[in-house]
Design an enzyme around this catalytic site. Structure first.
Site, PDB file in Angstrom:
ATOM      1  N   LYS A  20       0.846  -1.199   0.000  1.00  0.00           N
ATOM      2  CA  LYS A  20       0.000   0.000   0.000  1.00  0.00           C
ATOM      3  C   LYS A  20       0.883   1.252   0.000  1.00  0.00           C
ATOM      4  O   LYS A  20       2.097   1.169   0.210  1.00  0.00           O
ATOM      5  CB  LYS A  20      -0.927  -0.033   1.211  1.00  0.00           C
ATOM      6  CG  LYS A  20      -1.828  -1.291   1.279  1.00  0.00           C
ATOM      7  CD  LYS A  20      -2.722  -1.240   2.516  1.00  0.00           C
ATOM      8  CE  LYS A  20      -3.419  -2.560   2.771  1.00  0.00           C
ATOM      9  NZ  LYS A  20      -4.339  -2.492   3.941  1.00  0.00           N
ATOM     10  N   TYR A  60     -12.043  -3.400  -2.586  1.00  0.00           N
ATOM     11  CA  TYR A  60     -12.535  -3.487  -1.209  1.00  0.00           C
ATOM     12  C   TYR A  60     -14.063  -3.532  -1.141  1.00  0.00           C
ATOM     13  O   TYR A  60     -14.634  -3.132  -0.136  1.00  0.00           O
ATOM     14  CB  TYR A  60     -12.010  -2.294  -0.400  1.00  0.00           C
ATOM     15  CG  TYR A  60     -10.558  -2.457   0.035  1.00  0.00           C
ATOM     16  CD1 TYR A  60     -10.136  -3.570   0.764  1.00  0.00           C
ATOM     17  CD2 TYR A  60      -9.608  -1.476  -0.253  1.00  0.00           C
ATOM     18  CE1 TYR A  60      -8.819  -3.713   1.182  1.00  0.00           C
ATOM     19  CE2 TYR A  60      -8.281  -1.614   0.152  1.00  0.00           C
ATOM     20  CZ  TYR A  60      -7.895  -2.745   0.881  1.00  0.00           C
ATOM     21  OH  TYR A  60      -6.589  -2.876   1.291  1.00  0.00           O
ATOM     22  N   PHE A  68     -14.975   2.785   8.010  1.00  0.00           N
ATOM     23  CA  PHE A  68     -13.651   3.225   7.548  1.00  0.00           C
ATOM     24  C   PHE A  68     -13.482   3.128   6.033  1.00  0.00           C
ATOM     25  O   PHE A  68     -12.406   3.407   5.512  1.00  0.00           O
ATOM     26  CB  PHE A  68     -12.552   2.425   8.261  1.00  0.00           C
ATOM     27  CG  PHE A  68     -12.664   0.922   8.106  1.00  0.00           C
ATOM     28  CD1 PHE A  68     -12.175   0.282   6.979  1.00  0.00           C
ATOM     29  CD2 PHE A  68     -13.285   0.157   9.093  1.00  0.00           C
ATOM     30  CE1 PHE A  68     -12.279  -1.095   6.827  1.00  0.00           C
ATOM     31  CE2 PHE A  68     -13.395  -1.231   8.951  1.00  0.00           C
ATOM     32  CZ  PHE A  68     -12.893  -1.853   7.817  1.00  0.00           C
ATOM     33  N   ARG A  96      -0.666 -14.784   3.951  1.00  0.00           N
ATOM     34  CA  ARG A  96      -1.413 -14.186   5.061  1.00  0.00           C
ATOM     35  C   ARG A  96      -0.639 -14.341   6.381  1.00  0.00           C
ATOM     36  O   ARG A  96      -0.612 -13.430   7.202  1.00  0.00           O
ATOM     37  CB  ARG A  96      -2.806 -14.830   5.202  1.00  0.00           C
ATOM     38  CG  ARG A  96      -3.758 -14.540   4.044  1.00  0.00           C
ATOM     39  CD  ARG A  96      -4.346 -13.153   4.073  1.00  0.00           C
ATOM     40  NE  ARG A  96      -5.276 -12.943   5.151  1.00  0.00           N
ATOM     41  CZ  ARG A  96      -6.060 -11.862   5.266  1.00  0.00           C
ATOM     42  NH1 ARG A  96      -6.026 -10.901   4.349  1.00  0.00           N
ATOM     43  NH2 ARG A  96      -6.855 -11.731   6.294  1.00  0.00           N
ATOM     44  N   THR A 102      -4.548  -8.306  10.675  1.00  0.00           N
ATOM     45  CA  THR A 102      -4.976  -7.008  10.137  1.00  0.00           C
ATOM     46  C   THR A 102      -4.524  -5.855  11.032  1.00  0.00           C
ATOM     47  O   THR A 102      -4.024  -4.838  10.553  1.00  0.00           O
ATOM     48  CB  THR A 102      -6.518  -6.973   9.994  1.00  0.00           C
ATOM     49  OG1 THR A 102      -6.914  -8.087   9.194  1.00  0.00           O
ATOM     50  CG2 THR A 102      -6.982  -5.682   9.355  1.00  0.00           C
ATOM     51  N   ARG A 113       3.473  -6.951   9.084  1.00  0.00           N
ATOM     52  CA  ARG A 113       2.740  -5.937   9.853  1.00  0.00           C
ATOM     53  C   ARG A 113       3.260  -5.854  11.287  1.00  0.00           C
ATOM     54  O   ARG A 113       3.308  -4.772  11.884  1.00  0.00           O
ATOM     55  CB  ARG A 113       1.235  -6.238   9.828  1.00  0.00           C
ATOM     56  CG  ARG A 113       0.600  -5.930   8.467  1.00  0.00           C
ATOM     57  CD  ARG A 113      -0.794  -6.514   8.382  1.00  0.00           C
ATOM     58  NE  ARG A 113      -1.515  -6.106   7.173  1.00  0.00           N
ATOM     59  CZ  ARG A 113      -2.670  -6.631   6.788  1.00  0.00           C
ATOM     60  NH1 ARG A 113      -3.233  -7.586   7.523  1.00  0.00           N
ATOM     61  NH2 ARG A 113      -3.265  -6.209   5.695  1.00  0.00           N
ATOM     62  N   ASN A 123      -1.275  -0.363   7.583  1.00  0.00           N
ATOM     63  CA  ASN A 123      -0.692  -1.685   7.865  1.00  0.00           C
ATOM     64  C   ASN A 123       0.088  -2.260   6.678  1.00  0.00           C
ATOM     65  O   ASN A 123       0.221  -3.462   6.531  1.00  0.00           O
ATOM     66  CB  ASN A 123      -1.755  -2.651   8.406  1.00  0.00           C
ATOM     67  CG  ASN A 123      -2.869  -2.913   7.407  1.00  0.00           C
ATOM     68  OD1 ASN A 123      -2.823  -2.438   6.276  1.00  0.00           O
ATOM     69  ND2 ASN A 123      -3.857  -3.678   7.808  1.00  0.00           N
ATOM     70  N   HIS A 126      -1.334  -5.639   1.537  1.00  0.00           N
ATOM     71  CA  HIS A 126      -2.544  -6.439   1.355  1.00  0.00           C
ATOM     72  C   HIS A 126      -2.165  -7.814   0.827  1.00  0.00           C
ATOM     73  O   HIS A 126      -1.274  -7.928  -0.012  1.00  0.00           O
ATOM     74  CB  HIS A 126      -3.478  -5.763   0.332  1.00  0.00           C
ATOM     75  CG  HIS A 126      -4.572  -6.685  -0.149  1.00  0.00           C
ATOM     76  ND1 HIS A 126      -5.744  -6.858   0.539  1.00  0.00           N
ATOM     77  CD2 HIS A 126      -4.627  -7.540  -1.210  1.00  0.00           C
ATOM     78  CE1 HIS A 126      -6.501  -7.763  -0.091  1.00  0.00           C
ATOM     79  NE2 HIS A 126      -5.845  -8.186  -1.157  1.00  0.00           N
ATOM     80  N   GLU A 137      -9.138 -10.856  -7.396  1.00  0.00           N
ATOM     81  CA  GLU A 137      -8.261  -9.681  -7.290  1.00  0.00           C
ATOM     82  C   GLU A 137      -7.193  -9.677  -8.386  1.00  0.00           C
ATOM     83  O   GLU A 137      -6.866  -8.618  -8.927  1.00  0.00           O
ATOM     84  CB  GLU A 137      -7.622  -9.650  -5.887  1.00  0.00           C
ATOM     85  CG  GLU A 137      -8.668  -9.339  -4.805  1.00  0.00           C
ATOM     86  CD  GLU A 137      -8.190  -9.609  -3.374  1.00  0.00           C
ATOM     87  OE1 GLU A 137      -7.001  -9.935  -3.176  1.00  0.00           O
ATOM     88  OE2 GLU A 137      -9.029  -9.492  -2.451  1.00  0.00           O
TER      89      GLU A 137
HETATM   90  P1  GDP Z   1      -6.930  -7.503   5.716  1.00  0.00           P
HETATM   91  O1  GDP Z   1      -7.475  -8.577   4.812  1.00  0.00           O
HETATM   92  O2  GDP Z   1      -6.099  -8.063   6.846  1.00  0.00           O
HETATM   93  O3  GDP Z   1      -6.200  -6.413   4.976  1.00  0.00           O
HETATM   94  O4  GDP Z   1      -8.177  -6.835   6.459  1.00  0.00           O
HETATM   95  P2  GDP Z   1      -9.667  -6.481   5.915  1.00  0.00           P
HETATM   96  O5  GDP Z   1      -9.909  -7.115   4.586  1.00  0.00           O
HETATM   97  O6  GDP Z   1     -10.602  -6.795   7.008  1.00  0.00           O
HETATM   98  O7  GDP Z   1      -9.616  -4.903   5.762  1.00  0.00           O
HETATM   99  C1  GDP Z   1      -8.953  -4.313   4.679  1.00  0.00           C
HETATM  100  C2  GDP Z   1      -8.150  -3.146   5.191  1.00  0.00           C
HETATM  101  O8  GDP Z   1      -9.026  -2.173   5.748  1.00  0.00           O
HETATM  102  C3  GDP Z   1      -7.191  -3.481   6.320  1.00  0.00           C
HETATM  103  O9  GDP Z   1      -5.940  -3.982   5.861  1.00  0.00           O
HETATM  104  C4  GDP Z   1      -7.024  -2.147   7.013  1.00  0.00           C
HETATM  105  O10 GDP Z   1      -6.073  -1.319   6.333  1.00  0.00           O
HETATM  106  C5  GDP Z   1      -8.397  -1.533   6.846  1.00  0.00           C
HETATM  107  N1  GDP Z   1      -9.198  -1.776   8.047  1.00  0.00           N
HETATM  108  C6  GDP Z   1      -9.757  -2.952   8.445  1.00  0.00           C
HETATM  109  N2  GDP Z   1     -10.402  -2.818   9.599  1.00  0.00           N
HETATM  110  C7  GDP Z   1     -10.231  -1.508   9.960  1.00  0.00           C
HETATM  111  C8  GDP Z   1     -10.671  -0.726  11.084  1.00  0.00           C
HETATM  112  O11 GDP Z   1     -11.329  -1.217  11.991  1.00  0.00           O
HETATM  113  N3  GDP Z   1     -10.310   0.591  11.091  1.00  0.00           N
HETATM  114  C9  GDP Z   1      -9.561   1.144  10.098  1.00  0.00           C
HETATM  115  N4  GDP Z   1      -9.233   2.439  10.159  1.00  0.00           N
HETATM  116  N5  GDP Z   1      -9.132   0.445   9.020  1.00  0.00           N
HETATM  117  C10 GDP Z   1      -9.463  -0.858   8.966  1.00  0.00           C
HETATM  118 MG    MG Z   2      -8.957  -8.513   3.340  1.00  0.00          MG
END
Ligand code: GDP
Ligand code: MG
Length: 162
Positions: A20, A60, A68, A96, A102, A113, A123, A126, A137
């Site tokens: 990112k 997303y 968010f 992963r 996350t 991370r 973080n 992705h 994707e």
């Molecule tokens: P990932 O698959 O581990 O990247 O997590 P997710 O698919 O659930 O979310 C995608 C991205 O959204 C995450 O990598 C974070 O950058 C962001 N994100 C997820 N949950 C939160 C949250 O609770 N707050 C904020 N600010 N960002 C979030």
């Molecule tokens: Mg995800």
């Protein structure tokens, strides 16, 4: 059929990985690639781009209802993203694990991370969370002709012959 193809067949799983904008700005592209190469995975495609809003929103789309979401899309479109496809046995789940949780607070030291991030919204990286999302994707971010088919010589030493 050559000896080679008999064990190369089981290592063609692919995943989508994106560094990112925070990871690009913090100069973590090289170290991220090194970790995936060190593990034994192979790069199939790579490009640096500033994603459009449409691309970021489709990427997303499952998070559209989250509070968010707008910040997430604004952030991911704010700067360069290093988009990649990686290949190898169990690559989706293993990437992963290498990336970590996350929320960097719950990510173990040793994960990307866990080592480089503090805030959940910054973080670094992705990685697709399952095989069907990986396929979706990869198609979203890459044209099929950008995916390079090759047989890494190291496979003979990374995979057991089946
Ligand atoms: P990932 O698959 O581990 O990247 O997590 P997710 O698919 O659930 O979310 C995608 C991205 O959204 C995450 O990598 C974070 O950058 C962001 N994100 C997820 N949950 C939160 C949250 O609770 N707050 C904020 N600010 N960002 C979030
Ligand atoms: Mg995800």
């Amino acid at each position: 059929q050559p000896y080679f193809t008999s064990w190369v067949m089981h290592c063609t799983e692919r995943t989508f990985v994106a560094i990112k904008p925070d990871g690009v700005h913090r100069a973590l592209i090289g170290r991220t690639i090194a970790r995936l190469e060190d593990k034994g995975y192979s790069l199939v495609a790579l490009k640096l781009l500033k994603p459009s809003r449409t691309l970021a929103e489709s990427h997303y789309e499952s998070l559209r209802s989250k509070p968010f979401f707008d910040n997430l899309v604004s952030f991911i479109t704010s700067g360069p993203v290093c988009a990649m496809v990686w290949e190898g046995k169990d690559v989706v789940a293993q990437v992963r694990k290498l990336i970590g949780n996350t929320d960097p607070l719950s990510s173990a030291p040793g994960t990307i991370r866990g080592d480089f991030g503090i805030d959940i919204g910054r973080n670094i990286i992705h990685g697709s969370d399952n095989i069907s999302n990986a396929e979706r994707e990869i198609q979203l971010w890459f044209h099929s002709e950008e995916l390079v088919e090759w047989n890494p010589n190291l496979h003979e030493w990374i995979y057991e012959k089946v």
